[in-house]
Design an enzyme around this catalytic site. Structure first.
Site, PDB file in Angstrom:
ATOM      1  CB  CYS A 250      -6.472  10.417   6.157  1.00  0.00           C
ATOM      2  SG  CYS A 250      -7.915   9.386   6.421  1.00  0.00           S
TER       3      CYS A 250
ATOM      4  N   GLY B 134       0.847  -1.185   0.000  1.00  0.00           N
ATOM      5  CA  GLY B 134       0.000   0.000   0.000  1.00  0.00           C
ATOM      6  C   GLY B 134       0.881   1.232   0.000  1.00  0.00           C
TER       7      GLY B 134
ATOM      8  CB  CYS C 198      -9.087   4.258   8.209  1.00  0.00           C
ATOM      9  SG  CYS C 198      -8.381   4.248   6.551  1.00  0.00           S
TER      10      CYS C 198
ATOM     11  CB  SER D 227       0.571   6.821   1.426  1.00  0.00           C
ATOM     12  OG  SER D 227       1.882   7.072   1.930  1.00  0.00           O
TER      13      SER D 227
END
EC number: 2.8.1.13
Length: 375
Positions: free
Chosen positions: A200, A12, A103, A14
């Site tokens: 976020c 993942g 999340c 970002s």
């Protein structure tokens, strides 16, 4: 000997330095690495710039530099339904939620993990500072990482065994300065990129302004515990237990001590405030938590055990005795010493030395069996 080239790891990414170095390290170790950028929120900032677009550009540059394929996946719908709606519901109820934990539980290590498995991944990797260890029985344990200052086990505390056994944390034995040095030596474009901070989906925007777009604020009285009106609040959702800043209250004839939020009365729409850091109303000897999840699996029977706990990020661990109730997955947690500003809606996270045991959500705090804070 294991051939890492036959092990596919989806990372993942970002656009930040941590996830980029995670991908780099796995590539150097010979894994079949695939980078994936997650878009969870339509995060156009106040200047009209979509920060996700900028972040994805960094992902592409890093992936090209280290030689891995990359993709982008949109989880805005899942995020809205499973995280943001929860966030609004909690604030509306007068609690202070932690959406980052939700999340991780519902999107990053659930929807995204499922997506990674669809790409024939053996593992999912992230740029979190956390560590896993597999015991002789094949059970995966969550451990504190080398960098205690960046320890993110608090935010991962409600993951399950099924989730963490599929996850790798390449930064587990590195400190943040070491990660930045690796990025600089590798010539990664984001080596000096600043860390993201805050929730976020809010980013750098003003929290009050953002929240008011979704929940209409209803102002009301600030009152002392005995009911004396001393000021006006802008909306209960903007305040948290133990808060000092932003109250706009000065000293009184009786005391020059600063004011703190000690409770909320939802029925009367009153914010309860009191002078003094050591207000007895801020100290609890017990809390109740629900949704308890343990990394190694929830106990099948009621149990009692000693542990240490955090009830906010970066807090020093405090000693506790936990009474866990298996049928309801709830717990009564008794503090060794009275604990200040235990906040409903926040996470309870349990530890045994270097191991993170798991956690749940704080429902209520008590002192001498009397419920505090009136939420």
């Amino acid at each position: 000997m294991v051939d890492n080239s036959k092990i596919r790891v989806v990372v993942g990414m970002s656009g930040g330095v941590d996830s980029s170095v995670s991908a780099l390290l796995l590539k150097q170790q010979g894994y079949d690495v695939v980078g994936v950028f997650m878009k969870n929120w339509d995060d156009t900032n106040d200047d009209g710039v979509c920060t996700a677009t900028e972040d994805y550009e960094d992902v592409k540059k890093v992936a090209d530099k280290i030689g891995i394929p990359y993709y982008s996946i949109n989880f805005e719908k899942e995020y809205w339904e499973r995280v943001f709606q929860y966030f609004l519901k909690e604030y509306k109820a007068g609690r202070t939620p932690n959406p980052d934990i939700m999340c991780n539980t519902e999107v990053k290590f659930k929807s995204f993990l499922e997506y990674a498995l669809d790409l024939d991944a053996d593992y999912l990797a992230m740029g979190h500072y956390a560590k896993t260890m597999v015991d002789e029985n094949g059970v995966t344990h969550m451990m504190r990482p080398k960098d205690g200052n960046k320890d993110q086990t608090y935010f991962l505390s409600q993951l399950t065994q099924e989730q963490i056994k599929r996850v790798m944390f390449p930064l587990q034995d590195l400190t943040k300065p070491e990660v930045r040095r690796i990025a600089e030596e590798a010539g990664l474009v984001n080596a000096k990129k600043k860390d993201s901070t805050g929730i976020c989906f809010i980013g750098e925007r003003n929290f009050k302004h953002f929240l008011s777009e979704f929940l209409p604020a209803q102002g009301g009285d600030m009152v002392t515990p005995d009911g004396k009106v001393v000021g006006h609040h802008a909306g209960l959702m903007y305040y948290t237990i133990g808060q000092r800043q932003g109250l706009g209250l000065g000293s009184t004839k009786e005391s020059t001590a600063p004011w703190f939020v000690v409770g909320k009365d939802l029925e009367k729409n009153q914010l309860i405030v009191e002078q003094g850091y050591d207000s007895p109303r801020l100290y609890a000897d017990r809390l109740q938590a629900s949704g308890m999840t343990f990394f190694t699996g929830n106990p099948e029977e009621d149990t009692e055990f000693k542990a240490t706990a955090k009830f906010r990020y970066r807090q020093c661990d405090v000693g506790v005795t936990v009474k866990y109730y298996a049928a309801s997955k709830t717990a009564d947690v008794y503090f060794d010493e009275p604990a200040r500003a235990v906040t409903p809606g926040q996470a309870l996270v349990l530890y045994n030395g270097e191991e993170c045991l798991g956690g749940g959500n704080i429902d209520a705090a008590f002192k001498d069996d009397k419920k505090l804070q009136l939420v």
